[in-house]
Scaffold this motif. Structure first.
Motif, PDB file in Angstrom:
ATOM      1  N   LYS A   8      29.243  52.987  32.938  1.00 42.35           N
ATOM      2  CA  LYS A   8      29.762  52.818  31.577  1.00 42.35           C
ATOM      3  C   LYS A   8      30.893  53.822  31.360  1.00 42.35           C
ATOM      4  O   LYS A   8      30.733  55.004  31.666  1.00 42.35           O
ATOM      5  CB  LYS A   8      28.653  53.051  30.557  1.00 42.35           C
ATOM      6  CG  LYS A   8      27.499  52.079  30.700  1.00 42.35           C
ATOM      7  CD  LYS A   8      26.366  52.422  29.763  1.00 42.35           C
ATOM      8  CE  LYS A   8      25.163  51.536  30.040  1.00 42.35           C
ATOM      9  NZ  LYS A   8      24.020  51.908  29.205  1.00 42.35           N
ATOM     10  N   TYR A   9      31.997  53.324  30.807  1.00 39.38           N
ATOM     11  CA  TYR A   9      33.192  54.140  30.621  1.00 39.38           C
ATOM     12  C   TYR A   9      33.717  54.060  29.198  1.00 39.38           C
ATOM     13  O   TYR A   9      33.529  53.049  28.510  1.00 39.38           O
ATOM     14  CB  TYR A   9      34.313  53.654  31.548  1.00 39.38           C
ATOM     15  CG  TYR A   9      34.110  53.979  32.988  1.00 39.38           C
ATOM     16  CD1 TYR A   9      34.618  55.151  33.537  1.00 39.38           C
ATOM     17  CD2 TYR A   9      33.414  53.117  33.832  1.00 39.38           C
ATOM     18  CE1 TYR A   9      34.440  55.455  34.885  1.00 39.38           C
ATOM     19  CE2 TYR A   9      33.231  53.408  35.175  1.00 39.38           C
ATOM     20  CZ  TYR A   9      33.751  54.572  35.686  1.00 39.38           C
ATOM     21  OH  TYR A   9      33.574  54.873  37.019  1.00 39.38           O
ATOM     22  N   GLN A  10      34.435  55.120  28.819  1.00 38.43           N
ATOM     23  CA  GLN A  10      35.236  55.126  27.602  1.00 38.43           C
ATOM     24  C   GLN A  10      36.677  54.887  28.040  1.00 38.43           C
ATOM     25  O   GLN A  10      37.168  55.545  28.968  1.00 38.43           O
ATOM     26  CB  GLN A  10      35.125  56.468  26.887  1.00 38.43           C
ATOM     27  CG  GLN A  10      35.996  56.566  25.659  1.00 38.43           C
ATOM     28  CD  GLN A  10      35.939  57.941  25.021  1.00 38.43           C
ATOM     29  OE1 GLN A  10      35.517  58.913  25.646  1.00 38.43           O
ATOM     30  NE2 GLN A  10      36.363  58.015  23.786  1.00 38.43           N
ATOM     31  N   ILE A  11      37.328  53.944  27.390  1.00 34.61           N
ATOM     32  CA  ILE A  11      38.729  53.658  27.683  1.00 34.61           C
ATOM     33  C   ILE A  11      39.567  54.485  26.719  1.00 34.61           C
ATOM     34  O   ILE A  11      39.445  54.334  25.499  1.00 34.61           O
ATOM     35  CB  ILE A  11      39.052  52.149  27.507  1.00 34.61           C
ATOM     36  CG1 ILE A  11      38.124  51.299  28.373  1.00 34.61           C
ATOM     37  CG2 ILE A  11      40.512  51.872  27.823  1.00 34.61           C
ATOM     38  CD1 ILE A  11      38.195  51.582  29.847  1.00 34.61           C
ATOM     39  N   VAL A  12      40.393  55.364  27.252  1.00 35.11           N
ATOM     40  CA  VAL A  12      41.141  56.283  26.397  1.00 35.11           C
ATOM     41  C   VAL A  12      42.583  55.839  26.162  1.00 35.11           C
ATOM     42  O   VAL A  12      43.305  56.486  25.409  1.00 35.11           O
ATOM     43  CB  VAL A  12      41.117  57.731  26.960  1.00 35.11           C
ATOM     44  CG1 VAL A  12      39.711  58.273  26.928  1.00 35.11           C
ATOM     45  CG2 VAL A  12      41.673  57.785  28.361  1.00 35.11           C
ATOM     46  N   GLU A  13      43.004  54.734  26.784  1.00 32.66           N
ATOM     47  CA  GLU A  13      44.347  54.202  26.564  1.00 32.66           C
ATOM     48  C   GLU A  13      44.316  53.316  25.322  1.00 32.66           C
ATOM     49  O   GLU A  13      43.728  52.242  25.339  1.00 32.66           O
ATOM     50  CB  GLU A  13      44.800  53.367  27.766  1.00 32.66           C
ATOM     51  CG  GLU A  13      44.866  54.115  29.073  1.00 32.66           C
ATOM     52  CD  GLU A  13      45.096  53.193  30.264  1.00 32.66           C
ATOM     53  OE1 GLU A  13      45.516  52.032  30.078  1.00 32.66           O
ATOM     54  OE2 GLU A  13      44.843  53.645  31.385  1.00 32.66           O
ATOM     55  N   PRO A  14      44.946  53.753  24.211  1.00 32.71           N
ATOM     56  CA  PRO A  14      44.946  52.913  23.011  1.00 32.71           C
ATOM     57  C   PRO A  14      45.719  51.609  23.249  1.00 32.71           C
ATOM     58  O   PRO A  14      46.731  51.602  23.955  1.00 32.71           O
ATOM     59  CB  PRO A  14      45.620  53.781  21.953  1.00 32.71           C
ATOM     60  CG  PRO A  14      46.328  54.861  22.687  1.00 32.71           C
ATOM     61  CD  PRO A  14      45.687  54.988  24.034  1.00 32.71           C
ATOM     62  N   GLY A  15      45.211  50.534  22.690  1.00 34.25           N
ATOM     63  CA  GLY A  15      45.889  49.249  22.798  1.00 34.25           C
ATOM     64  C   GLY A  15      45.840  48.624  24.173  1.00 34.25           C
ATOM     65  O   GLY A  15      46.698  47.812  24.521  1.00 34.25           O
ATOM     66  N   THR A  16      44.848  48.971  24.976  1.00 36.21           N
ATOM     67  CA  THR A  16      44.727  48.426  26.319  1.00 36.21           C
ATOM     68  C   THR A  16      44.433  46.926  26.258  1.00 36.21           C
ATOM     69  O   THR A  16      43.559  46.489  25.517  1.00 36.21           O
ATOM     70  CB  THR A  16      43.584  49.132  27.083  1.00 36.21           C
ATOM     71  OG1 THR A  16      43.857  50.518  27.118  1.00 36.21           O
ATOM     72  CG2 THR A  16      43.454  48.604  28.491  1.00 36.21           C
ATOM     73  N   ASP A  17      45.166  46.153  27.029  1.00 38.46           N
ATOM     74  CA  ASP A  17      44.924  44.718  27.152  1.00 38.46           C
ATOM     75  C   ASP A  17      43.708  44.536  28.053  1.00 38.46           C
ATOM     76  O   ASP A  17      43.762  44.826  29.253  1.00 38.46           O
ATOM     77  CB  ASP A  17      46.157  44.034  27.743  1.00 38.46           C
ATOM     78  CG  ASP A  17      45.973  42.530  27.933  1.00 38.46           C
ATOM     79  OD1 ASP A  17      44.845  42.018  27.746  1.00 38.46           O
ATOM     80  OD2 ASP A  17      46.961  41.867  28.282  1.00 38.46           O
ATOM     81  N   LEU A  18      42.605  44.075  27.473  1.00 37.68           N
ATOM     82  CA  LEU A  18      41.346  43.991  28.214  1.00 37.68           C
ATOM     83  C   LEU A  18      41.396  42.984  29.353  1.00 37.68           C
ATOM     84  O   LEU A  18      40.805  43.213  30.407  1.00 37.68           O
ATOM     85  CB  LEU A  18      40.194  43.700  27.260  1.00 37.68           C
ATOM     86  CG  LEU A  18      39.927  44.792  26.224  1.00 37.68           C
ATOM     87  CD1 LEU A  18      38.797  44.395  25.289  1.00 37.68           C
ATOM     88  CD2 LEU A  18      39.617  46.118  26.903  1.00 37.68           C
TER      89      LEU A  18
END
Length: 176
Positions: A8-18
């Motif tokens: 499980k991860y936290q994505i720290v890049e705002p506005g990341t295209d999933l």
């Protein structure tokens, strides 16, 4: 051998295209994982990975994710932190049975990581305790994965007093 585990991860890049993120994961070797993107800013990957050992499976998955999403922060590797119900499910007994074991063997039952209205243990420690008692069938593959994910989580939390040196050296570069 196949090993099943979750990262499980936290994505720290705002506005990341999933969708693009999922494509990058597949291109970097995570095509053996189910990707969960249900929570904003989070991603969970449930791997079923073939490897010679649980350690090799988990470490290679961590490296693949790190390559695909270098800025992602590992939250947790699972299975590791569990309640009695989770342990009961893994072992194939009732929660009541696990609670009875815990209460009747209070001095030898593994110490919880957190104790409260919902206590939490390291799955590997409870499984090893049950295995040592000999009265319960413990799946060695699940135990090996639980031992490895516990080491990953300990490394992440920098609890070096319990972390094996070779795991610390190998895992530290893989965490954001």
């Amino acid at each position: 051998m196949e090993y099943t585990f979750t990262l499980k991860y936290q994505i720290v890049e705002p506005g990341t295209d999933l969708d693009e993120l999922v494509e990058r994961l597949g291109a970097c070797g995570c095509d053996d994982a189910l990707v969960g993107i249900g929570l904003p800013g989070r991603i969970a990957l449930e791997f079923t990975r073939e490897a010679n050992s649980a350690k090799a499976a988990v470490v290679s998955a961590l490296a693949d994710v790190k390559q695909a999403i270098p800025t992602a922060k590992l939250i947790e590797a699972a299975p590791d932190l569990v309640g009695l119900t989770d342990v009961a499910d893994v072992i194939g007994v009732s929660r009541q049975n696990m609670r009875k074991l815990m209460l009747s063997h209070a001095t030898s039952f593994p110490t919880p990581v957190h104790e409260g209205s919902a206590s939490v243990w390291h799955l590997a420690e409870v499984m090893a305790w049950l295995q040592a008692r000999g009265a319960y069938e413990v799946d060695t593959s699940t135990l090996e994965v639980a031992q490895t994910t516990m080491q990953v989580n300990l490394a992440k939390e920098a609890e070096v007093r319990r972390l094996r040196p070779e795991m610390r050296r190998e895992l530290r570069p893989l965490f954001a």
